[in-house]
Design a protein around this motif. Structure first.
Motif, short mmCIF file in Angstrom:
data_model
loop_
_atom_site.label_atom_id
_atom_site.label_comp_id
_atom_site.label_asym_id
_atom_site.label_seq_id
_atom_site.Cartn_x
_atom_site.Cartn_y
_atom_site.Cartn_z
N GLY A 124 0.80 -1.18 -0.05
CA GLY A 124 0.02 -0.02 -0.12
C GLY A 124 0.90 1.34 0.06
O GLY A 124 1.95 1.39 0.78
N LEU A 125 0.51 2.39 -0.55
CA LEU A 125 1.01 3.41 -0.76
C LEU A 125 0.17 4.69 -0.09
O LEU A 125 -1.12 4.70 -0.62
CB LEU A 125 1.63 3.93 -2.18
CG LEU A 125 2.38 2.86 -2.98
CD1 LEU A 125 2.61 3.33 -4.24
CD2 LEU A 125 3.50 2.24 -2.26
N ASN A 126 0.75 5.72 0.50
CA ASN A 126 -0.09 6.86 0.97
C ASN A 126 0.22 8.02 -0.05
O ASN A 126 0.95 7.94 -1.01
CB ASN A 126 0.28 7.17 2.45
CG ASN A 126 1.87 7.51 2.69
OD1 ASN A 126 2.59 7.99 1.72
ND2 ASN A 126 2.23 6.98 3.47
N SER A 127 -0.45 9.16 0.32
CA SER A 127 -0.35 10.28 -0.70
C SER A 127 1.23 10.66 -0.94
O SER A 127 1.74 11.12 -1.72
CB SER A 127 -1.09 11.38 0.07
OG SER A 127 -2.31 11.17 -0.13
N GLU A 128 2.08 10.55 0.32
CA GLU A 128 3.40 11.18 0.01
C GLU A 128 4.10 10.16 -0.80
O GLU A 128 5.01 10.59 -1.44
CB GLU A 128 4.15 11.00 1.63
CG GLU A 128 3.38 12.32 2.35
CD GLU A 128 4.11 12.30 4.05
OE1 GLU A 128 4.96 11.59 4.16
OE2 GLU A 128 3.94 13.25 4.52
N ASP A 129 3.62 8.76 -0.41
CA ASP A 129 4.58 7.80 -1.39
C ASP A 129 4.23 8.23 -2.99
O ASP A 129 5.19 8.04 -3.66
CB ASP A 129 4.04 6.43 -0.93
CG ASP A 129 4.29 5.88 0.33
OD1 ASP A 129 5.50 6.28 0.56
OD2 ASP A 129 3.64 5.08 0.70
N MET A 130 3.12 8.55 -3.32
CA MET A 130 2.54 8.78 -4.64
C MET A 130 3.50 10.09 -5.21
O MET A 130 3.43 10.17 -6.18
CB MET A 130 1.17 9.17 -4.86
CG MET A 130 0.31 7.83 -4.42
SD MET A 130 0.88 6.49 -5.65
CE MET A 130 0.64 7.18 -7.18
N ILE A 131 3.83 11.12 -4.32
CA ILE A 131 4.53 12.12 -4.97
C ILE A 131 5.85 11.70 -5.38
O ILE A 131 6.41 11.74 -6.41
CB ILE A 131 4.85 13.21 -3.61
CG1 ILE A 131 3.60 13.88 -3.40
CG2 ILE A 131 5.92 14.42 -4.23
CD1 ILE A 131 3.69 14.85 -2.13
N LYS A 132 6.45 10.75 -4.45
CA LYS A 132 7.75 9.97 -4.92
C LYS A 132 7.66 9.19 -6.43
O LYS A 132 8.63 9.26 -7.17
CB LYS A 132 8.38 9.19 -3.83
CG LYS A 132 8.70 9.91 -2.32
CD LYS A 132 9.04 8.71 -1.41
CE LYS A 132 9.45 9.45 -0.06
NZ LYS A 132 9.77 8.51 0.95
N VAL A 133 6.50 8.62 -6.37
CA VAL A 133 6.33 7.53 -7.71
C VAL A 133 6.05 8.72 -8.61
O VAL A 133 6.99 8.24 -9.75
CB VAL A 133 5.04 6.80 -7.20
CG1 VAL A 133 4.61 6.51 -8.62
CG2 VAL A 133 4.92 6.02 -6.34
#
Length: 221
Positions: A124-133
């Motif tokens: 699972g990814l959170n919103s901060e992870d998606m910025i990195k993605v």
């Protein structure tokens, strides 16, 4: 382009001699999706054995999928992804674009029953992870024999994986190496379904270029 394909294959065969079937001790892997996560990220890999025939080696393919579980439309890479939708993201050596293609793998599975025997793990990814993605995708829209599909997928996955989810980075990136580590997860799956839109393509800057299977086949190198 045919020559490039041949040279790439020779290079991959040579470096495969150094990899690494002995990956050392596998750690105790654990993957999970937590409350508050907005995306399910799945790392897929296929070792190519089922599609190797008549002495021709298939080196396999590694790619990712992103399922939007946020309840809202969100941007993943270059695409607008509605709630509940899944997209596939992977790098390819196609003459028109040596780099990231969207939804090609899902269509290959649906239309041509490709990657039978693929293994995968989901986190699972959170919103901060998606910025990195999104930053990673923007900065790594390329393919070459060393920075191949496995290099792209594993490094993006590791960028947002926890300590118990991350997979050691090898000297040479291959689907076979990644498959061995994925199978160390208790939660790994075989032939997980991948349902994407029946459209696939790539981004040329901000412009989405849509393709058909016949065009991709004619341009593959």
């Amino acid at each position: 382009m045919r020559l490039f394909r041949y040279l790439s294959l020779v290079l991959m065969l040579c470096i495969s001699c150094f990899v690494l079937t002995a990956c050392g001790d596998l750690k105790d892997y654990k993957a999970e999706v937590a409350e508050g996560d907005v995306v399910k990220l799945t790392l897929f890999t296929y070792d190519g054995k089922g599609e190797s025939h008549f002495g021709l080696m298939n080196l396999g393919h590694t790619f990712l999928s992103f399922e939007n579980i946020s309840g809202e439309t969100m941007t993943i890479g270059g695409m607008e992804v509605v709630s509940g939708e899944t997209i596939a993201v992977g790098t390819w050596s196609v003459a028109s674009h040596f780099g990231i293609w969207y939804n090609l793998e899902g269509n290959y599975i649906d239309e041509h029953d490709k990657y039978n025997g693929r293994v995968s793990v989901t986190i699972g990814l959170n919103s901060e992870d998606m910025i990195k993605v999104n930053d990673f995708i923007k900065e790594n829209d390329r393919w070459n024999p060393l920075k191949n599909c496995s290099f792209f997928a594993l490094n993006l996955y590791n960028l947002v994986a926890s300590e118990t989810e991350s997979i050691p980075t090898p000297l040479i990136y291959t689907p076979t190496y990644i498959a061995k580590h994925i199978k160390a997860f208790d939660s790994y799956e075989t032939n997980k379904p991948l349902v994407c839109e029946d459209k696939f393509g790539y981004y040329d800057g901000e412009t989405y270029v849509e393709y058909s299977f016949s065009e991709v086949k004619n341009e593959s190198v």
